[in-house]
Design a protein around this motif. Structure first.
Motif, PDB file in Angstrom:
ATOM      1  N   GLN A 140     -44.506   0.475  12.054  1.00 23.18           N
ATOM      2  CA  GLN A 140     -44.132  -0.876  12.703  1.00 23.18           C
ATOM      3  C   GLN A 140     -42.607  -0.907  13.117  1.00 23.18           C
ATOM      4  N   PRO A 141     -42.508  -1.465  14.320  1.00 21.21           N
ATOM      5  CA  PRO A 141     -41.119  -1.686  14.874  1.00 21.21           C
ATOM      6  C   PRO A 141     -40.141  -2.350  13.745  1.00 21.21           C
ATOM      7  N   ALA A 142     -39.009  -1.969  13.757  1.00 23.85           N
ATOM      8  CA  ALA A 142     -38.212  -2.726  12.914  1.00 23.85           C
ATOM      9  C   ALA A 142     -37.479  -3.793  13.294  1.00 23.85           C
ATOM     10  N   PHE A 143     -37.158  -4.966  12.362  1.00 27.73           N
ATOM     11  CA  PHE A 143     -36.701  -6.123  12.992  1.00 27.73           C
ATOM     12  C   PHE A 143     -35.732  -5.868  13.637  1.00 27.73           C
ATOM     13  N   GLY A 144     -34.410  -5.052  13.532  1.00 28.88           N
ATOM     14  CA  GLY A 144     -33.337  -4.913  14.177  1.00 28.88           C
ATOM     15  C   GLY A 144     -32.149  -5.700  13.831  1.00 28.88           C
ATOM     16  N   GLY A 145     -31.505  -5.905  15.018  1.00 28.35           N
ATOM     17  CA  GLY A 145     -29.831  -6.426  15.057  1.00 28.35           C
ATOM     18  C   GLY A 145     -29.013  -5.609  14.751  1.00 28.35           C
ATOM     19  N   THR A 146     -27.633  -6.161  14.689  1.00 28.81           N
ATOM     20  CA  THR A 146     -26.452  -5.558  14.538  1.00 28.81           C
ATOM     21  C   THR A 146     -25.590  -6.731  13.538  1.00 28.81           C
ATOM     22  N   ILE A 147     -24.740  -6.150  12.829  1.00 31.18           N
ATOM     23  CA  ILE A 147     -23.739  -6.893  12.189  1.00 31.18           C
ATOM     24  C   ILE A 147     -22.480  -6.999  13.079  1.00 31.18           C
ATOM     25  N   THR A 148     -22.079  -8.108  13.529  1.00 27.12           N
ATOM     26  CA  THR A 148     -21.177  -8.660  14.375  1.00 27.12           C
ATOM     27  C   THR A 148     -20.079  -9.237  13.671  1.00 27.12           C
ATOM     28  N   CYS A 162     -15.291 -23.301  20.231  1.00 29.60           N
ATOM     29  CA  CYS A 162     -15.670 -22.615  18.833  1.00 29.60           C
ATOM     30  C   CYS A 162     -17.000 -22.116  18.744  1.00 29.60           C
ATOM     31  N   LEU A 163     -17.395 -21.146  17.981  1.00 34.94           N
ATOM     32  CA  LEU A 163     -18.769 -20.600  17.723  1.00 34.94           C
ATOM     33  C   LEU A 163     -19.355 -21.832  17.013  1.00 34.94           C
ATOM     34  N   GLN A 164     -20.698 -21.997  17.104  1.00 32.09           N
ATOM     35  CA  GLN A 164     -21.562 -22.679  16.393  1.00 32.09           C
ATOM     36  C   GLN A 164     -22.655 -21.885  15.788  1.00 32.09           C
ATOM     37  N   LEU A 165     -23.148 -22.048  14.357  1.00 32.89           N
ATOM     38  CA  LEU A 165     -23.928 -21.059  13.862  1.00 32.89           C
ATOM     39  C   LEU A 165     -24.827 -22.239  13.445  1.00 32.89           C
ATOM     40  N   MET A 166     -26.284 -21.455  13.081  1.00 31.84           N
ATOM     41  CA  MET A 166     -27.345 -22.071  12.374  1.00 31.84           C
ATOM     42  C   MET A 166     -27.737 -21.281  11.316  1.00 31.84           C
ATOM     43  N   PRO A 167     -27.054 -21.690   9.903  1.00 32.97           N
ATOM     44  CA  PRO A 167     -27.640 -20.806   8.628  1.00 32.97           C
ATOM     45  C   PRO A 167     -28.908 -20.715   8.616  1.00 32.97           C
ATOM     46  N   GLY A 168     -29.383 -19.476   7.932  1.00 33.51           N
ATOM     47  CA  GLY A 168     -30.586 -19.210   7.669  1.00 33.51           C
ATOM     48  C   GLY A 168     -31.770 -18.762   8.725  1.00 33.51           C
ATOM     49  N   THR A 169     -31.190 -18.700   9.878  1.00 31.32           N
ATOM     50  CA  THR A 169     -32.154 -18.723  11.236  1.00 31.32           C
ATOM     51  C   THR A 169     -32.314 -17.139  11.711  1.00 31.32           C
ATOM     52  N   HIS A 170     -31.632 -16.208  10.675  1.00 32.41           N
ATOM     53  CA  HIS A 170     -31.859 -14.553  11.061  1.00 32.41           C
ATOM     54  C   HIS A 170     -32.936 -13.921  10.828  1.00 32.41           C
ATOM     55  N   LYS A 227      -8.755 -19.875  12.179  1.00 30.99           N
ATOM     56  CA  LYS A 227      -7.534 -19.679  12.772  1.00 30.99           C
ATOM     57  C   LYS A 227      -7.245 -18.234  13.019  1.00 30.99           C
ATOM     58  N   PRO A 228      -6.254 -17.977  14.040  1.00 29.83           N
ATOM     59  CA  PRO A 228      -5.879 -16.501  14.628  1.00 29.83           C
ATOM     60  C   PRO A 228      -5.999 -15.707  13.149  1.00 29.83           C
ATOM     61  N   GLY A 229      -6.792 -14.457  13.254  1.00 33.25           N
ATOM     62  CA  GLY A 229      -6.652 -13.601  12.028  1.00 33.25           C
ATOM     63  C   GLY A 229      -7.651 -13.886  11.371  1.00 33.25           C
ATOM     64  N   GLU A 230      -8.709 -14.741  11.356  1.00 33.18           N
ATOM     65  CA  GLU A 230      -9.874 -14.971  10.434  1.00 33.18           C
ATOM     66  C   GLU A 230     -10.940 -14.477  11.324  1.00 33.18           C
ATOM     67  N   CYS A 231     -11.818 -14.110  10.694  1.00 29.36           N
ATOM     68  CA  CYS A 231     -13.276 -13.664  11.136  1.00 29.36           C
ATOM     69  C   CYS A 231     -14.522 -14.147  10.385  1.00 29.36           C
ATOM     70  N   VAL A 232     -15.650 -13.938  10.967  1.00 28.48           N
ATOM     71  CA  VAL A 232     -16.869 -14.282  10.704  1.00 28.48           C
ATOM     72  C   VAL A 232     -17.751 -13.145  10.884  1.00 28.48           C
ATOM     73  N   ILE A 233     -18.605 -12.875   9.701  1.00 31.80           N
ATOM     74  CA  ILE A 233     -19.467 -11.733   9.580  1.00 31.80           C
ATOM     75  C   ILE A 233     -20.971 -12.393   9.753  1.00 31.80           C
ATOM     76  N   PHE A 234     -21.646 -11.963  10.783  1.00 35.38           N
ATOM     77  CA  PHE A 234     -22.885 -12.370  10.869  1.00 35.38           C
ATOM     78  C   PHE A 234     -23.875 -11.508  11.672  1.00 35.38           C
ATOM     79  N   TRP A 235     -25.193 -11.606  11.352  1.00 30.66           N
ATOM     80  CA  TRP A 235     -26.436 -10.728  11.874  1.00 30.66           C
ATOM     81  C   TRP A 235     -26.555 -11.303  13.285  1.00 30.66           C
ATOM     82  N   SER A 236     -26.706 -10.446  14.254  1.00 34.24           N
ATOM     83  CA  SER A 236     -26.886 -11.059  15.523  1.00 34.24           C
ATOM     84  C   SER A 236     -28.082 -11.552  15.762  1.00 34.24           C
ATOM     85  N   THR A 237     -28.989 -11.556  14.765  1.00 37.31           N
ATOM     86  CA  THR A 237     -30.395 -12.302  14.810  1.00 37.31           C
ATOM     87  C   THR A 237     -30.147 -13.639  14.562  1.00 37.31           C
TER      88      THR A 237
END
Length: 318
Positions: A140-148, A162-170, A227-237
């Motif tokens: 079966q096709p894999a679910f996919g995605g990338t880590i951004t 700024c970014l907006q996120l919906m936790p748990g929707t990946h 702040k400048p220099g901070e990051c967020v790591i998230f699934w593209s899904t």
């Protein structure tokens, strides 16, 4: 312990559990504010020199797509995508054999619209052609995605978009990327959705909805101030978007996204040219960067370091 004193940045078991539950981690400090501000000043100066950029300008103007992958010719961006604080965290999720397959800038200036709620599993949304393909699972096709890894090069606030996120929707896709979207330049900064000025770089992500009557549940979302220099790591899904820029002209927002996949994922399979967002790039000089481990598959273009940044070595394409 400060970031500079740490020797390992692998995710703890609690952080990994949080990531699996929410689909993101952050904000995470990668640079001190002053260091990031100085790095961004230097990067800005280098961005003007496109003599070693692997994609040419489109019509004499560097569009968003022609500014993909500047980590391949700008040392400070190359250092960033390979930074230990980033790579070890991503490897905790994807495994030790890791490729950075794309990077891109996300600026937002006074008056710019917010970005539509969206998800990306294979990045076929603009053309209908997958840009990354995971191996199938049990036929079966894999679910996919990338880590951004989205890093704030400037302050990222609710006022400047700024970014907006919906936790748990990946874990479930609400969109069918194979449909593709029609590009309409006149739609940029010209649409309002649910009372918010919002679009998708000339596209309308609603064209991809599996259920045309479905609407993203904004009550689950939150703004991610960084702040400048901070990051967020998230699934593209993960369902993500951004707010419109309603602040002052001098308070622009600049984000930089680096995208990672394990080496078994195929990148731009059967693709020689990418056309989207009103521009196009030819991939004859493109190569993914091995940021961790080994490439045991050999089915992707791999870039190697040279005296002038990275260079794609054609015979390494399997």
């Amino acid at each position: 312990m400060t970031t500079s004193q740490q020797t390992s940045f692998a995710l703890t078991s609690d952080e990994r559990a949080q990531f699996e539950r929410d689909g993101f981690l952050g904000p995470i400090k990668i640079y001190e504010v002053e260091e990031m501000e100085e790095r961004w000043k230097n990067i800005q100066r280098q961005l003007r020199d496109r003599s070693h950029a692997i994609y040419p300008e489109n019509g004499g103007k560097a569009s968003s797509i022609s500014n993909y992958d500047r980590h391949l010719d700008i040392d400070l961006l190359s250092e960033h995508i390979m930074k230990q604080e980033i790579v070890e965290r991503v490897a905790s999720i994807l495994g030790p054999n890791l490729l950075c397959w794309r990077s891109e800038f996300f600026p937002k200036y006074q008056g710019d619209e917010g970005t539509d709620w969206h998800q990306a599993a294979n990045f076929a949304h603009a053309s209908g052609t997958p840009q990354i393909v995971w191996p199938s699972e049990n036929g079966q096709p894999a679910f996919g995605g990338t880590i951004t890894v989205w890093t704030a090069f400037t302050h990222s606030t609710k006022e400047n978009g700024c970014l907006q996120l919906m936790p748990g929707t990946h874990t479930q896709m609400n969109y069918d990327e194979s449909k593709g979207m029609s590009y309409q330049a006149d739609n940029v900064n010209a649409q309002e959705k649910d009372g918010i000025k919002r679009g998708f770089f000339g596209y309308d992500y609603r064209q991809l909805q599996k259920d045309p009557n479905w609407t993203p549940d904004e009550s689950k979302a939150f703004p991610l101030v960084m702040k400048p220099g901070e990051c967020v790591i998230f699934w593209s899904t993960l369902m993500h978007a951004s707010l419109p820029h309603t602040g002052s002209k001098k308070d622009y927002r600049m984000g930089y996204a680096a995208r990672f996949v394990p080496t078994q994922v195929q990148i731009y399979p059967g693709t020689d040219e990418v056309s989207e967002y009103g521009g196009g790039i030819v991939l004859d000089k493109y190569g993914a960067v091995l940021v961790s481990g080994h490439d045991e598959y050999g089915h992707n273009r791999i870039a190697k370091e040279s005296q002038r940044g990275f260079q794609f070595i054609p015979h390494q394409l399997g």
